[in-house]
Design a protein around this motif. Sequence first.
Motif, PDB file in Angstrom:
ATOM      1  N   TYR A   9      37.227  13.330  20.688  1.00 44.48           N
ATOM      2  CA  TYR A   9      38.659  13.175  20.903  1.00 44.48           C
ATOM      3  C   TYR A   9      38.877  12.737  22.345  1.00 44.48           C
ATOM      4  CZ  TYR A   9      43.645  13.959  20.890  1.00 44.48           C
ATOM      5  OH  TYR A   9      44.986  13.763  20.975  1.00 44.48           O
ATOM      6  N   ALA A  10      39.599  11.667  22.513  1.00 38.38           N
ATOM      7  CA  ALA A  10      39.941  11.161  23.838  1.00 38.38           C
ATOM      8  C   ALA A  10      38.721  11.014  24.747  1.00 38.38           C
ATOM      9  CB  ALA A  10      40.998  12.042  24.502  1.00 38.38           C
ATOM     10  N   GLY A  11      37.661  10.450  24.226  1.00 37.56           N
ATOM     11  CA  GLY A  11      36.500  10.136  25.046  1.00 37.56           C
ATOM     12  C   GLY A  11      35.533  11.279  25.240  1.00 37.56           C
ATOM     13  N   GLN A  12      35.836  12.444  24.642  1.00 35.27           N
ATOM     14  CA  GLN A  12      34.943  13.594  24.812  1.00 35.27           C
ATOM     15  C   GLN A  12      34.512  14.134  23.449  1.00 35.27           C
ATOM     16  OE1 GLN A  12      37.509  16.183  27.032  1.00 35.27           O
ATOM     17  NE2 GLN A  12      36.524  15.628  28.976  1.00 35.27           N
ATOM     18  N   VAL A  13      33.338  14.780  23.457  1.00 27.71           N
ATOM     19  CA  VAL A  13      32.950  15.519  22.260  1.00 27.71           C
ATOM     20  C   VAL A  13      33.684  16.860  22.308  1.00 27.71           C
ATOM     21  CG1 VAL A  13      31.059  16.705  21.101  1.00 27.71           C
ATOM     22  CG2 VAL A  13      30.705  14.416  22.035  1.00 27.71           C
ATOM     23  N   VAL A  14      34.500  17.122  21.271  1.00 29.05           N
ATOM     24  CA  VAL A  14      35.247  18.381  21.292  1.00 29.05           C
ATOM     25  C   VAL A  14      34.597  19.446  20.422  1.00 29.05           C
ATOM     26  CG1 VAL A  14      37.457  17.386  21.932  1.00 29.05           C
ATOM     27  CG2 VAL A  14      36.828  17.521  19.518  1.00 29.05           C
ATOM     28  N   GLU A  15      33.752  19.003  19.501  1.00 28.93           N
ATOM     29  CA  GLU A  15      33.031  19.991  18.701  1.00 28.93           C
ATOM     30  C   GLU A  15      31.797  19.327  18.123  1.00 28.93           C
ATOM     31  OE1 GLU A  15      35.301  22.048  15.717  1.00 28.93           O
ATOM     32  OE2 GLU A  15      33.792  23.616  15.608  1.00 28.93           O
ATOM     33  N   ILE A  16      30.703  20.053  18.171  1.00 27.84           N
ATOM     34  CA  ILE A  16      29.475  19.519  17.589  1.00 27.84           C
ATOM     35  C   ILE A  16      28.733  20.648  16.908  1.00 27.84           C
ATOM     36  CG2 ILE A  16      28.256  19.745  19.821  1.00 27.84           C
ATOM     37  CD1 ILE A  16      26.579  17.296  18.916  1.00 27.84           C
ATOM     38  N   ALA A  17      28.236  20.357  15.676  1.00 22.49           N
ATOM     39  CA  ALA A  17      27.560  21.410  14.936  1.00 22.49           C
ATOM     40  C   ALA A  17      26.782  20.783  13.795  1.00 22.49           C
ATOM     41  CB  ALA A  17      28.577  22.403  14.364  1.00 22.49           C
ATOM     42  N   PRO A  18      25.775  21.492  13.294  1.00 22.67           N
ATOM     43  CA  PRO A  18      25.161  21.046  12.052  1.00 22.67           C
ATOM     44  C   PRO A  18      26.242  20.955  10.984  1.00 22.67           C
ATOM     45  CG  PRO A  18      23.856  22.784  13.059  1.00 22.67           C
ATOM     46  CD  PRO A  18      25.110  22.673  13.851  1.00 22.67           C
ATOM     47  N   THR A  19      26.104  20.004  10.095  1.00 17.84           N
ATOM     48  CA  THR A  19      27.213  19.661   9.212  1.00 17.84           C
ATOM     49  C   THR A  19      27.765  20.853   8.439  1.00 17.84           C
ATOM     50  OG1 THR A  19      26.102  17.552   8.982  1.00 17.84           O
ATOM     51  CG2 THR A  19      27.937  17.968   7.496  1.00 17.84           C
ATOM     52  N   ALA A  20      26.872  21.602   7.802  1.00 15.64           N
ATOM     53  CA  ALA A  20      27.339  22.713   6.979  1.00 15.64           C
ATOM     54  C   ALA A  20      28.084  23.726   7.836  1.00 15.64           C
ATOM     55  CB  ALA A  20      26.139  23.370   6.285  1.00 15.64           C
ATOM     56  N   GLU A  21      27.550  23.983   9.035  1.00 15.63           N
ATOM     57  CA  GLU A  21      28.171  24.940   9.955  1.00 15.63           C
ATOM     58  C   GLU A  21      29.572  24.454  10.351  1.00 15.63           C
ATOM     59  OE1 GLU A  21      27.698  27.815  11.342  1.00 15.63           O
ATOM     60  OE2 GLU A  21      28.959  27.702  13.143  1.00 15.63           O
ATOM     61  N   LEU A  22      29.671  23.166  10.620  1.00 19.87           N
ATOM     62  CA  LEU A  22      30.957  22.624  11.063  1.00 19.87           C
ATOM     63  C   LEU A  22      32.011  22.782   9.979  1.00 19.87           C
ATOM     64  CD1 LEU A  22      32.203  20.813  13.475  1.00 19.87           C
ATOM     65  CD2 LEU A  22      32.203  19.062  11.713  1.00 19.87           C
ATOM     66  N   PHE A  23      31.631  22.412   8.758  1.00 21.35           N
ATOM     67  CA  PHE A  23      32.622  22.485   7.683  1.00 21.35           C
ATOM     68  C   PHE A  23      32.918  23.937   7.312  1.00 21.35           C
ATOM     69  CE2 PHE A  23      31.510  18.086   7.354  1.00 21.35           C
ATOM     70  CZ  PHE A  23      32.686  17.487   6.934  1.00 21.35           C
ATOM     71  N   GLY A  24      31.930  24.794   7.482  1.00 23.25           N
ATOM     72  CA  GLY A  24      32.125  26.181   7.092  1.00 23.25           C
ATOM     73  C   GLY A  24      32.772  27.020   8.173  1.00 23.25           C
ATOM     74  N   ASN A  25      32.636  26.592   9.389  1.00 23.70           N
ATOM     75  CA  ASN A  25      33.043  27.476  10.478  1.00 23.70           C
ATOM     76  C   ASN A  25      33.702  26.669  11.603  1.00 23.70           C
ATOM     77  OD1 ASN A  25      33.314  29.701  12.061  1.00 23.70           O
ATOM     78  ND2 ASN A  25      31.144  29.786  12.693  1.00 23.70           N
ATOM     79  N   VAL A  26      34.813  26.054  11.282  1.00 20.49           N
ATOM     80  CA  VAL A  26      35.502  25.199  12.256  1.00 20.49           C
ATOM     81  C   VAL A  26      36.019  26.019  13.418  1.00 20.49           C
ATOM     82  CG1 VAL A  26      37.427  23.637  12.595  1.00 20.49           C
ATOM     83  CG2 VAL A  26      36.205  23.634  10.433  1.00 20.49           C
ATOM     84  N   ARG A  27      35.771  25.553  14.646  1.00 21.06           N
ATOM     85  CA  ARG A  27      36.269  26.302  15.793  1.00 21.06           C
ATOM     86  C   ARG A  27      37.374  25.556  16.525  1.00 21.06           C
ATOM     87  NH1 ARG A  27      32.930  30.599  16.653  1.00 21.06           N
ATOM     88  NH2 ARG A  27      34.895  31.492  17.379  1.00 21.06           N
TER      89      ARG A  27
END
Lengths: 354, 360, 405
Positions: C255-273
């Motif tokens: 978002y806006a030139g920065q990584v705002v969240e990074i995670a293994p795919t399953a973790e990201l979809f399961g545990n959005v921060r």
Amino acid sequence: MPEISAQTEPDPIATDSPDADTETVAKRKRMGVTFWIAIGWVALVVFGAIFQPILPLQSTTKPDPCSTYAATMANYGISGTAAQLYNNSQADSPRQAQQMADAGTKPPADSISACPNPTLNSKTNAFPSAQHWLGTDSAGRDTFARIVAGAKVALLVGLVAVGVGMILGTLIGLIAGYFRGAVEGIMMTFVDVALAFPALILAIAIVAFRGQSLFNVCLAIAIVATPGFARLSRSSTLTFSEREFVMAARVMGASHRRIIFREILPNVALPVVAFYLLAVAIAIVAEGGLAFLGLSVPPPTPSWGTMIQDGYNVINDSPFVVMVPSMVMFVTVLAFNYIGDRFRERFDVKEAAL
Amino acid sequence: MRVARKVLLSLLRLAGAVVAVSFLTFLLAHKIPGDPTAIILQDKVNTMVPCGSVLLGETVDCGALAPKVVHPRGTEAPGAVTSVCHADRCVIASDALRHQMGLDQPVLTQYVHWAGKAIHGDFGTTYDTQPQPVWPQIAQALPPTLELMIIAMVLSLIISIPLGIYAAYREHRLGDRILTTASFLFVALPNFVLAIFLIIIFVTWMGAVQSVYVPWSNGVGKNLSTLAIPAVALSLGMASVYQRLLRTDMIATLQEDFILMARAKGLPTWRILTRHALRPSSFSLLTVFGINVGTLIGGTVIMEVMFSISGIGKLITKSIYVRNYPTIQAIVVLIAAVYVAANVLTDIFYSVLDPRIRHA
Amino acid sequence: MNQPSPTLQTSTSKTGLAALGLQPVPGAPLLELDDLRTYFEIGAGTVHAVDGVSLKVDRAMTLGVVGESGSGKTVLSRSAMGLLRSGNLRQSGQVRYQGHDLIAMADKTRRRLWGTEMAMVFQDPMTSLNPVMKIGRQITESLRYHLGMSKSEAREAALVGLKSVGIPAPEQRIDEYPHQLSGGMRQRVTIAVALACGPKLLFADEPTTALDVTVQAQILDLLDHQRRERNMGMILVTHDLGVVAGRADVVAVMYAGQVVEIAPTAELFGNVRMPYTEALLRAIPKLDEASHTKLNVISGRPPDLIKPPKGCRFAPRCPYAQSKCRNEPPPLVESSTPGHAYRCWFPVGSDQGSTQLPAPVVREPAPDPAPDGAPKIQPTPPPKAPERRITAVERSENAPENPNE
């Protein structure tokens, strides 16, 4: 498309136009020094052409009255007075003439009144001097006076003849583009045929068949210029006659004449004028081309083209004689091209439209 | 198939334009003052036809009257050539000659007659004291003209394409700016003025020899050296125009995705510029190149006169001076045909350059 | 489909790193971005297109980079490869390919790696293939240039390549021009072009955005298949979370030139921060919803990259934003799950996070606040085809046209 807005999108291959947008906006506001130099030169040419008859210039047709004496001076290496004595049969040999001059013998009174003080500056193909600002040509005539007089021909051929072609061509284009149908078909067929023919050859034919005169040269240029303007103004008319404001005028019951001249013409005028500035330059060159074929204005009337052609005959011995009119023609063409370019930039006329 | 149809249509257009141009010049040549019979008659009279001899099937009868000047067709228009002859005999002879030459027929009939012969390569004979067939004259004048034109065209491309590519690649940098200025100057430089500058520099100052045109048969090197200055003078102006056009189009092409893709393939820059960017950028150049054939013909005429090259340009100017209508007519048709053919070739070349046109 | 990469067998000359006399640094990941910053100087100021991104890709792994238009994801992939070249470009940080910094390399040197070590598939196959060149030559030219193949060898290799990307009748297609192929076929060709010289790393920059929905999945499957077969690392850039869901091993949300969240795919979809990721997820239309359900859209528009907000860059659009968010930029912090990092002061699902806050208000699309010409977010129309994936952040121009597949 990539994400960031267009102006920040980097060019794919090394091109850097950091702020091209702001740059051109700034440039558009000021026309720049070069532009005003070009305008100044054209103004000078126009001034010379108009006021040539009343300017205190030397004869454009007669050689410098001292030129024969100057030739004798150069040939035998004797003084001006001696040359006058020798040329007027006062002495049998150049050497005797020189001795008489050294002894204080005066040449005949009429030769003194015609040429009080012969110098080498008066000879043919002379370099510039106080007497002849741009030197003399191969007939001993003052080049500066002839350049100024030649400006008249250049402007008649350029501004006036092309102007006639512009008016004629624009009218044809407006009528063809507005009325469409058979009118357009017939008119544009003629235009296409005329355009399908090398302009210079057509001009040669017209002048050759009708005879060599300033009027016929202008006529040839005007005829040759017409089809280009016709095609240009027709294509602009086509786009504008479909626009809302023309439709509106039509619905309001405006006459065809009113719509063509009040609604369409002002919009067509811009590209036409841009093309005109270019065409003027082309016409000035065309006069030079005709001159090389011996088909420009008949001698002794000076034109830049005939001056170049005259000078070309002595190019090996006196290249300066041909350089002067060549440079003048080049600079004038350059000036018109530059003004035309800036005009197009300023009013955003697309080059493709021409 | 589509290409074939396109070419066929273009050829039809070519034929139409050639017919229109030739008819117009026919009209022009025959409506102007200066009766061609007068030229022939004058030649005959000036070489003196003795009284009582037979001229064009008519007996020249001197009669009792003194010779007098008679204007053919009774016109005194400027440029009309007067023929000197005897009493009314001249007028009769003129009419007889006009009849013999078919000039008393309606223009359209004359044209059809002429065109019918022209299709078979017979462009008639010249109006000279010793009439000559027109075509051999033209055939003799053609090679130097074609050679000069082709060299000038090739030279203009050789100069403009690399410079156009370079300027586009270095857009707005120093090299590009210098080229932009230079091309602006050369566009404004009339070709005969450029020729004069070149003569002054190379012949007058540096002492090179500018000799009269020699054909290929006298040695290629010699032949090329005589054409060097006129060819360069003709090509630099065109090259400047092409360079500008190519630069503009190329700058646009270089923004395309497929150029980025070619870069991502790791190809060297020159290869991307020449193999990927050049072809899609050359449409404007090609269009103007086709149109320029006409301008080039005009320029070639001037160069031929300046450099004493006995080509088509010199032939047509000479023919105009002596009102040699059959020759003028033939050359005009030839030039029109070449010009239109150039435009058709341009159209065909478009589809070679862009496969999308071929399949559209 | 099962042939191994044809080019690897035939190549005899040294290519890629080997041609440069470089060896992969042992233990170094295939590609590693370290605090990469890509700025553009324009008249109005400095555009912070990529602003301190650190990522890692290994062989056989797919990294999904997700973000809306203007988030800098395309600039990220292009600057990671070193494709950007412009006088107004400013880059810092490191891009290490097998341990060697690409940014420090000379252009000429870096170019030797393009095609052979890393390649890119672009968004629009309509424009990324040269329209006036036969597709065969677009493949063979890099084979001949990089691998020094003869004309006939390269042609053979190109035929194998075309076949492996699923082009039917490659003997016929190889002599055709791009306009004679459908959109999906063209994208297959661009993939064949990219894979011709056997790269170890593939950048796929929105490879399906310009394609008809029915072929999007095919192309993604093809990419995935090729990645596995060739043991390539892949960076899959997209605006569509649905695209990366099944195919990426790790997902980075930009978002806006920065990584705002990074995670293994399953973790990201399961545990959005990160609330932005959450908003992206909400914007995916659900098949089980009634057909006229309003789509959840993220109101507002991405920030001006010339003057990014001084706090969290998402704060102006974040339904949970508090004053701290607006004033202090959040760092990228690791969560308790390994490999999951996010940039948020009050992460979703945490104690200080949204549980304490009222449920997010899903707003109607606000009347367009964006001035003319500015990138803006528009809701896409409700789905017509059930299998169609639509995201709210997609710009309307990116809507797939029908490429006659």
